[in-house]
Motif scaffolding. Structure first.
Motif: not given
Lengths: 343, 671
Positions: B1-16
């Protein structure tokens, strides 16, 4: 039918300014209940009368500025100012004191600067300080907490105290912070034993009031209305300083960290005043600095200054510094090296 | 499993996203008309390679690439070229753009496609050329030609090839269904890309809200060495810069390219298109487009021909126009509203979103910014959106640039999060455009300043040289005068007087003869020039040279000159005979000339406004033609860009003037 032309984004999140304000109002409820339990109906009367004056002042200002009333009133920011100022005022304050305070907050500190979002100073705290300087006697007369001087006054007495102040002869009592400030001969332990105002770890009643505001603040944090940075930094620096200068509980002691955290307006200040978005620093690092410096100022003024509590002064002083802090704490933009503050 | 990184910010709008993945990809079929815009991508538009009425077969090139950052266009099906004209296209500005209109014949006949299943037999350059010829351009965002993106500067070490299967925008499922249904093609395409790029790792990044796609890709990638990496769903993790940070932990430097951190990205759709282009030799003539939103009865994905009018596609999905007030190309975060339902699908149309008012309500009026900082928390570029908003309102452009406005990717997360409904992105877009305009103006002003100064310098230098020469001459004359004075006393003055007298006498007797001779000479030389010019024109015509038009005007001009010369000669002869008959003094020749000029003036003044306008127009047209010729020559010679730009602007200006003149003419004629 012609299609609508709008620019992206087309979706919008669930949060609205009105909702933010309503959440803040809701989060003060536990604190108000505990205040009423220990000190009687004074605070509730304060709030009801304060809200009426606040809406009236806001409407007047909007009318003079030719702004649509409904659109601006519905953001509830005037109510938030009224709630915060009235919670901070001593219960059973006379109606004119409240009216002057609210009018100063809404008209001078907020609308004169351009209304919501443009005020450099926290309106509630500006109003509070104007009253404190102008009417020091009325502003430092706190009612005794439940269990020290008989039953607290009822609704009728509270209304009387507010609207015909001459007729009501209320009992007042020094607050725990006052007592500590006046002390210069007793060990903390003896002070605690000799004065009825002290509770288990903070002031009597005050410890519960603070816990209730802490609960309200925690809920707001959970709802992501603000970030943890400023309140936590403030509480941390306040605890740190009081721990350093506790001096083993000697007669020169400034009081224990626990005492400072749970007396006076500490939690109310940390979660409802310091977190005011308009007048605080915006960047996260900036908020840490902003909160920590407020904590330092609160401790210094409480222990060394002329006033028993210090949230209002500390916050106003730091309001001055917020843009400065923001300038030097800009976050590192994606793809840039090094922090860019102070360029 | 490759390590992934986060990024600053972002939002979680409804996916639809669930609405449009219930059925497999449907074939949209052949619409009654296809409209192919010449420019569907960043870069130069393609040049038309067909004529009206011509029959084309499916896959035939109908417009050639022009320049490096450009790709050709192909006929999406067989049919007849119906028109080549300006049509409304899918662009936020709602402008008209040149399009080729094809009326399909329904036979859907392919040209002969030559695939290269064993792509290893070709080298990288040949493969890139193949991809370019197939018209493959980025199918996710701006539509950057894939061949350009894959042309890595020599010496750049590429560590990671990333296939972007993130599709973080709500509603869109075009890449998702491709992963579910054509995982093998994606993996095959990724292998071709890997062969071209030669990276250490080849990764396909997918958000964890597409488990079916991830499973299909993993199954297809067994043993290929291509790794499928999934990571938590968050908007905008599909942004190229964000995805690179998620998968490698590295940030692309501001204003730089991913290759600077050793990464090349390609979109899932483009990867499949590259597979088709290389293995089957098929150009990019269709794509998968999601049609969704509550204003369509059956949201789903279509395989649709490029150039299909949106109305045709929407109707296939059960469009309910009465419920739909805005039609969005792309997703709800970064898509734009199309000006009209009849605009064509292009290579970048990944989604058509037809929402109802309840689904995506019209934004309420903005309230005051309360500096809550929710925008800053949402910003994936770690900007301070509330600060930028403040500066944008005050048009403080320097501060905006200082706060890194140009690192904004316009993802819309800040506007989404803003509790006061402030259209932040709109402010940033407007400010960026304004700053770019100011920069251009500044550059222009700078160039003209330099030009002016160098001209000034040149003039001064010339003046100085002249002055020096004059001084030298004066000195020499003085010297000569001195020496002459000592040697021959009065002689030079006498001689000069004698010379002048002789000249005067000769003039009086021979003036008329001389004039006549001159005119005759002019006629002869004009005639000679006309002969050579005509010969050249004939030759050019026989060779089919581009210069025919130019030569033609040359011939016409010479002919006009000849006529003028002949006329002048005749006039002269006439006045001479008149002079001899009426015994007029020869000085009358000058008077006659003056009279002639006056008559001409009068004739001009007598011209009707319409005739005048016509004459003006003709003159302007001639100038335009000349300038265009110079421009073409300049371009061919590879002249300096500045010169070209200047010429181009002249052409534009002349065109404007011509249209003005035409208007005037029209007005004059109407009057």
């Amino acid at each position: 039918m012609a299609l609508m032309r709008l620019t992206s984004p087309h979706a919008h999140g669930p949060m609205s300014t009105q909702r933010v304000m309503q959440y803040v109002l809701l989060a003060t409820v536990p604190g108000i209940i505990v205040l009423t339990y220990f000190f009687g109906f004074g605070t509730l009367v304060n709030i009801v009368w304060g809200c009426i004056v606040a809406v009236a002042c806001e409407s007047l200002a909007l009318k003079l500025r030719r702004r649509p009333l409904g659109f601006y009133l519905k953001d509830c920011s005037a109510l938030v100012t009224a709630f915060l100022l009235c919670i901070a005022l001593p219960p059973y304050s006379p109606w004119w004191l409240i009216a002057v305070g609210i009018a100063s907050a809404i008209l001078l500190a907020k609308q004169l600067y351009g209304g919501l979002g443009y005020n450099p100073f926290n309106p509630a705290m500006a109003g509070y300080v104007i009253l404190l300087i102008s009417f020091p006697v009325q502003m430092t007369s706190w009612a005794p907490p439940l269990g020290t001087a008989g039953d607290p006054p009822g609704v009728w007495q509270a209304l009387q105290a507010c609207f015909s102040p001459g007729l009501y002869d209320g009992v007042t009592m020094a607050t725990p912070l006052d007592v500590l400030k006046q002390n210069n001969s007793l060990l903390i332990e003896d002070l605690w034993l000799q004065n009825p105002q002290f509770g288990t770890f903070g002031g009597l009643g005050w410890e519960w009031v603070n816990l209730a505001f802490l609960a309200g603040g925690a809920w707001l944090l959970y709802q992501r209305i603000f970030t943890w940075h400023a309140p936590v930094a403030m509480l941390a620096s306040l605890s740190l300083l009081s721990a350093i200068f506790y001096d083993g509980g000697s007669s020169a002691s400034g009081g224990s960290p626990l005492f400072h955290l749970f007396s006076g307006a500490t939690m109310f200040g940390a979660f409802f005043i310091v977190t005011d978005p308009v007048t605080s620093a915006v960047s996260l690092r900036g908020r840490l600095i902003y909160g920590a410096l407020i904590g330092v100022l609160v401790y210094v003024i409480r222990v060394r200054g002329n006033y028993p509590d210090a949230i209002a002064f500390a916050v106003l002083i730091m309001n001055f510094a917020a843009p400065f802090i923001d300038y030097y704490t800009q976050p590192r933009t994606y793809g840039h090296s090094g922090n860019r503050g102070g360029k | 499993m490759r390590k992934t990184y986060g990024f600053h910010g972002g939002i979680h709008p409804p996916e639809n996203k669930h609405q449009s993945v219930r059925t497999p990809i449907a074939d949209a079929g052949i619409p009654p008309e296809l409209v192919i815009p010449l420019s569907q991508h960043i870069g130069a538009p393609a040049g038309v390679a067909v004529t009206i009425g011509e029959h084309v077969r499916k896959g035939q090139v109908i417009a050639e690439a022009q320049g490096f950052v450009s790709v050709p266009k192909h006929a999406p099906t067989s049919g007849t070229i119906h028109a080549i004209e300006d049509r409304l296209i899918a662009h936020p500005s709602g402008h008209l753009a040149p399009c080729i209109v094809i009326v399909p014949d329904g036979k859907d006949e392919w040209i002969e496609c030559v695939g290269t299943p064993h792509y290893e037999t070709l080298d990288k350059i040949e493969l890139l050329e193949l991809i370019r010829h197939a018209g493959v351009a980025g199918m996710g965002g701006a539509g950057f030609p894939s061949s350009v993106k894959l042309s890595i500067k020599a010496g750049t070490d590429i560590e990671t090839l990333i296939i972007n299967g993130t599709e973080c925008e709500p509603y869109i499922t075009a890449d998702d269904v491709l992963m579910r249904e054509r995982a093998e093609q994606i993996i095959a395409g990724a292998k071709i890309l890997r062969y071209i790029i030669g990276p250490k790792d080849t990764l396909i990044g997918v958000e964890d809200n597409k488990p079916e796609g991830i499973a299909a890709l993993r199954a297809a990638a067994q043993g290929s060495g291509i790794e499928i990496v999934d990571f938590p769903t968050k908007y905008p993790s599909g942004g190229e810069k964000q995805l690179i940070e998620i998968l490698t932990g590295k940030q692309v430097p501001s204003g730089g390219l991913p290759s600077q951190v050793g990464v090349v990205c390609q979109n899932i759709g483009s990867t499949v298109a590259i597979y088709d282009a290389v293995v089957h030799g098929r150009p990019l003539i269709s794509r998968v487009t999601t049609v969704t939103g509550n204003a369509v009865r059956e949201p789903q994905n279509f395989q649709v021909l490029i150039g299909t009018p949106m109305r045709y596609l929407l109707e296939k999905a059960g469009y309910q126009p009465e419920k739909n007030r805005r039609l969005i190309m792309g997703g709800p975060m970064m898509g734009f509203t199309v000006p009209d339902i009849d605009v064509p699908i292009v290579k970048t149309t990944n989604c058509l979103l037809a929402p109802t008012e309840a689904e995506l309500p019209t934004p309420p009026p903005a309230q005051a910014c309360i500096r809550c900082g929710m925008c800053a928390e949402a910003c994936p570029a770690s900007l301070l959106p509330q600060q930028l908003f403040w500066f944008a309102q005050g048009k403080e452009f320097e501060k905006l640039e200082d706060h890194n406005l140009f690192d904004c990717i316009e993802c819309g997360a800040c506007s989404y999060a803003c509790p006061s409904n402030i259209p932040l992105v709109q402010y940033y877009r407007a400010s960026k455009a304004e700053i770019l305009r100011l920069r251009r103006d500044h550059e222009k002003a700078e160039a003209s300043r330099v030009r002016f100064e160098s001209r000034q310098q040149r003039l001064e230098q010339a003046e100085a040289e002249k002055e020096a020469k004059r001084a030298a001459r004066k000195k020499a004359a003085e010297q000569r005068a001195q020496t002459a004075g000592t040697d021959t006393e009065e002689d030079p003055i006498q001689a000069a007087i004698a010379r002048a007298q002789a000249r005067k006498a000769a003039q009086q007797t021979g003036a008329e003869e001389g004039e006549l001779e001159k005119l005759e000479k002019a006629v002869v030389s004009s005639r000679k020039r006309l002969d050579t010019a005509t010969a050249k024109l004939e030759q050019a015509k026989s060779e089919g040279s581009d210069l025919v038009d130019a030569l033609q005007t040359g011939v016409d001009k010479t002919r006009a000159k000849l006529a003028a010369a002949e006329q002048a000669l005749a006039d002269h002869q006439q006045t001479r005979t008149q002079g001899s008959v009426g015994d007029k003094p020869p000085a009358d020749a000058a008077r006659a000339a003056i009279e002639k000029a006056m008559a001409k003036r009068q004739a001009e003044a007598a011209l009707s406004p319409a005739e005048k306008a016509r004459a003006d127009l003709a003159k302007l047209r001639q100038r335009l033609q000349k300038t265009e010729e110079t421009l073409a020559r300049g371009k061919a010679n590879g002249d300096e860009e500045k010169v070209i730009v200047a010429l181009e602007s002249t052409v534009v200006r002349l065109k404007e003037k011509i249209s003005d003149a035409e208007e005037q003419l029209q007005a004059a004629e109407d009057a």
